[in-house]
Enzyme design. Structure first.
Site, PDB file in Angstrom:
ATOM      1  N   LYS A   1      38.984  25.361 -23.778  1.00 10.75           N
ATOM      2  CA  LYS A   1      39.760  24.543 -24.707  1.00 10.75           C
ATOM      3  C   LYS A   1      38.898  23.414 -25.251  1.00 10.75           C
ATOM      4  CE  LYS A   1      44.357  25.109 -22.654  1.00 10.75           C
ATOM      5  NZ  LYS A   1      45.023  25.678 -23.828  1.00 10.75           N
TER       6      LYS A   1
ATOM      7  N   ARG B   1      50.488  34.324 -19.074  1.00 16.00           N
ATOM      8  CA  ARG B   1      51.110  35.652 -19.074  1.00 16.00           C
ATOM      9  C   ARG B   1      50.444  36.569 -18.059  1.00 16.00           C
ATOM     10  NH1 ARG B   1      49.662  36.208 -25.359  1.00 16.00           N
ATOM     11  NH2 ARG B   1      49.796  33.954 -25.143  1.00 16.00           N
TER      12      ARG B   1
HETATM   13  N1  BES Z   1      49.003  26.308 -21.253  1.00 13.97           N
HETATM   14  C1  BES Z   1      48.693  26.794 -22.548  1.00 13.97           C
HETATM   15  C2  BES Z   1      49.823  26.546 -23.545  1.00 13.97           C
HETATM   16  C3  BES Z   1      49.987  25.142 -24.013  1.00 13.97           C
HETATM   17  C4  BES Z   1      49.087  24.585 -24.891  1.00 13.97           C
HETATM   18  C5  BES Z   1      51.075  24.412 -23.622  1.00 13.97           C
HETATM   19  C6  BES Z   1      49.277  23.294 -25.341  1.00 13.97           C
HETATM   20  C7  BES Z   1      51.275  23.135 -24.086  1.00 13.97           C
HETATM   21  C8  BES Z   1      50.369  22.574 -24.941  1.00 13.97           C
HETATM   22  C9  BES Z   1      48.444  28.290 -22.512  1.00 13.97           C
HETATM   23  O1  BES Z   1      47.841  28.753 -21.363  1.00 13.97           O
HETATM   24  C10 BES Z   1      47.521  28.593 -23.640  1.00 13.97           C
HETATM   25  O2  BES Z   1      46.414  28.131 -23.602  1.00 13.97           O
HETATM   26  N2  BES Z   1      47.999  29.345 -24.615  1.00 13.97           N
HETATM   27  C11 BES Z   1      47.228  29.639 -25.767  1.00 13.97           C
HETATM   28  C12 BES Z   1      47.471  31.068 -26.128  1.00 13.97           C
HETATM   29  C13 BES Z   1      46.511  31.607 -27.142  1.00 13.97           C
HETATM   30  C14 BES Z   1      45.129  31.699 -26.543  1.00 13.97           C
HETATM   31  C15 BES Z   1      46.985  32.950 -27.606  1.00 13.97           C
HETATM   32  C16 BES Z   1      47.666  28.699 -26.883  1.00 13.97           C
HETATM   33  O3  BES Z   1      48.848  28.375 -26.972  1.00 13.97           O
HETATM   34  O4  BES Z   1      46.805  28.265 -27.632  1.00 13.97           O
HETATM   35 MN    MN Z   2      45.738  28.639 -21.463  1.00 19.69          MN
END
Ligand code: BES
Ligand code: MN
Ligand code: ZN
Length: 499
Positions: A277, A351
């Site tokens: 990230k 997931r």
């Molecule tokens: N934990 C995150 C989702 C999230 C992001 C929750 C920001 C709250 C605030 C999750 O694991 C994630 O990183 N999801 C990705 C999915 C994508 C890679 C398809 C996302 O939401 O960017």
């Molecule tokens: Mn994630």
């Protein structure tokens, strides 16, 4: 903070010895006059309130308050009179929140809250939650001394209502709700180095130790490998912290009663893994276990209330880290039911841990399964911080969850699950990919999960009624007020108690 329920008329509440008095007026009767005719005592504040209203200083609208100091006939130094507006649950919540805000910064150890009419006692859980929310103090990693273990200055809250016998059940619900939400906040707010998968497992164990109604089992990497949870294990691979699979049971119902299973995403820190990230606000990914915290909080609440229900919490807990051992984009992993998954993005890890928990849930022969997860940023984009995303293959289940959310003021909104949304999850190298091309990200994530709720692979019948709550937008607040909200403990408890 201790709550106490008492039978008190508004006039009697004024005589209670405490640091502050909050009075919620009956709806549409801002003068409190009717109530006091019934109790044959004069409400000491009636004239003052009437005068303030006549002068236009105190509107009869929820959120409007009148702050009084050293009022004649009131034992407490401070009194706040609150309009109940039209008397809805939301009006009552906003009124109490405004009353508590009026007292903010003042040293109050003992508080008396007076409900102006008997019908308001149905909202006790909401009233008590508003008081708890307004006074919550995080302490786990703060050095500063606080007045009681919970960090709150407020130690004693006496709730007065004209008929306390009728308010007992709502009061007990409120007490359990506050205990559950406090617990959920405590764990959700902890930094990741104070809330590792191991520590989360120990927290569940000590919950079970403290409450005879709970039983807890915590599995480690070896047991998880044995179960064949290759998807879950693939997320943990990059971390030095060993994963945990927590099984926390509350079996208050008959043995023959099929359990309700709650699955909470327990990513104790989400760096994104190799699909790292960006750095901005990455600290907030300590909140990626808010689903897990809400499951622990809900079970804690059940343990206090002891309803005749069977509820099993499942928490896959792990960090998502980059390292030489970490899963790489393109790697193929195998879930507990044999489905192979191409991990195109290691940041779509939630997931990959929930799916194995869903497969595990089948062996519990559940009446329903609800998973709760900070799953996608996309859900926050779609619904903001007002409503959680609600996805379900079962209309009745979806309706009952949404309705519980409305009653508890812990809102959710149903989202679609059309099969067309699953198109993008196709893979040339595995049964399914863990991400789809951009667009509808909250839905494609839910479609991925849905594959693991079937009897046979992705194609069979539904193995159980299933719902998924994406709480990415609602589980915590950022900015100056950064902190966990404990949502959706309110929704879940309301839903379970209505069963
Ligand atoms: N934990 C995150 C989702 C999230 C992001 C929750 C920001 C709250 C605030 C999750 O694991 C994630 O990183 N999801 C990705 C999915 C994508 C890679 C398809 C996302 O939401 O960017
Ligand atoms: Mn994630
Ligand atoms: Zn995540």
């Amino acid at each position: 903070m201790k709550f106490q329920l008492k039978t008190l008329t508004p006039a009697q509440a004024c005589a209670e010895k405490s640091d502050a008095l909050l009075v919620l007026l009956p709806k549409g009767d801002a003068s409190q006059a009717k109530q006091d005719k019934a109790s044959k005592a004069t409400w000491p504040l009636a004239q003052t309130v009437q005068a303030a209203q006549a002068d236009g200083d105190f509107e009869d609208k929820s959120g409007k308050t009148l702050l009084l100091y050293g009022a004649a006939g009131v034992a407490a130094r401070l009194a706040v009179v609150m309009s109940a507006g039209k008397g809805s649950a939301k009006d009552v919540r906003d009124a109490v929140a405004a009353g508590m805000a009026a007292l903010k910064g003042r040293s109050i150890k003992k508080l008396t809250v007076c409900l102006g009419d008997a019908s308001q006692s149905q909202y006790l859980p909401i009233v008590m939650q508003a008081i708890a929310d307004a006074t919550y103090v995080y302490t786990a990693t703060k050095g500063s001394a606080t007045d009681d273990k919970s960090g709150r200055k407020l130690a004693q809250v006496t709730i007065g209502t004209v008929d306390s016998a009728k308010a007992k059940a709502a009061f007990a619900h409120g007490q359990a709700l506050v205990a559950g939400q406090d617990f959920a906040k405590e764990w959700a707010n902890r930094p990741a180095n104070f809330a590792t998968p191991t520590l989360l497992g120990e927290a569940a164990k000590s919950l079970a130790k403290a409450h005879a109604a709970l039983q807890c089992e915590v599995l480690g990497p070896k047991e998880v490998d044995k179960l064949g949870m290759g998807s879950f294990a693939s997320v943990a691979r990059g971390s030095n912290e060993p994963l945990r699979f927590i099984v926390l049971k509350y079996m208050g119902g008959a043995k023959s009663l099929a359990p309700t299973v709650l699955i909470g995403k327990g990513v104790t820190f989400d760096t994104g893994g190799i699909s790292l990230k960006p750095g901005a606000s990455m600290d907030e990914m300590k909140f990626d276990m808010c689903g897990a915290a809400s499951v622990l909080g809900t079970l804690r609440a059940l343990a206090e209330l002891k309803p005749k229900l069977n509820v099993i919490g499942l928490i896959p807990a792990t960090e998502n880290m980059p390292s030489g051992h970490a899963t790489k984009p393109g790697d193929v992993v195998t879930a507990m039911d044999g489905q192979t998954i191409e991990v195109l993005n290691t940041d779509a890890e939630g997931r990959l841990i929930l799916n194995d928990a869903l497969v595990y849930a089948k062996r519990l022969k559940p009446a329903a399964v609800v998973d709760i997860a900070t799953l996608t940023g996309a859900c926050g984009v779609a619904l903001g911080s007002v409503r959680a995303g609600l996805f379900s293959t079962d209309d009745a289940l979806a309706a009952s969850l949404q309705a519980a959310g409305e009653r508890a003021l812990d809102l959710a909104w149903r989202m679609p699950l059309d099969d067309e949304y699953a198109e993008g999850l196709k893979s040339n190298f595995a049964d399914v990919a863990n991400i789809a091309p951009p667009g509808g990200g909250a839905v494609t994530a839910a479609k991925f999960l849905e594959r693991f709720t079937k009897t046979k692979g992705a194609s069979g019948e539904a193995a159980f009624p299933w719902a998924h709550l994406d709480i990415a937008g609602v589980a915590w607040k950022g900015g100056k007020e950064k902190g966990a909200t404990a949502r959706p403990v309110g929704l879940l408890l309301e839903w379970l108690l209505a069963k």
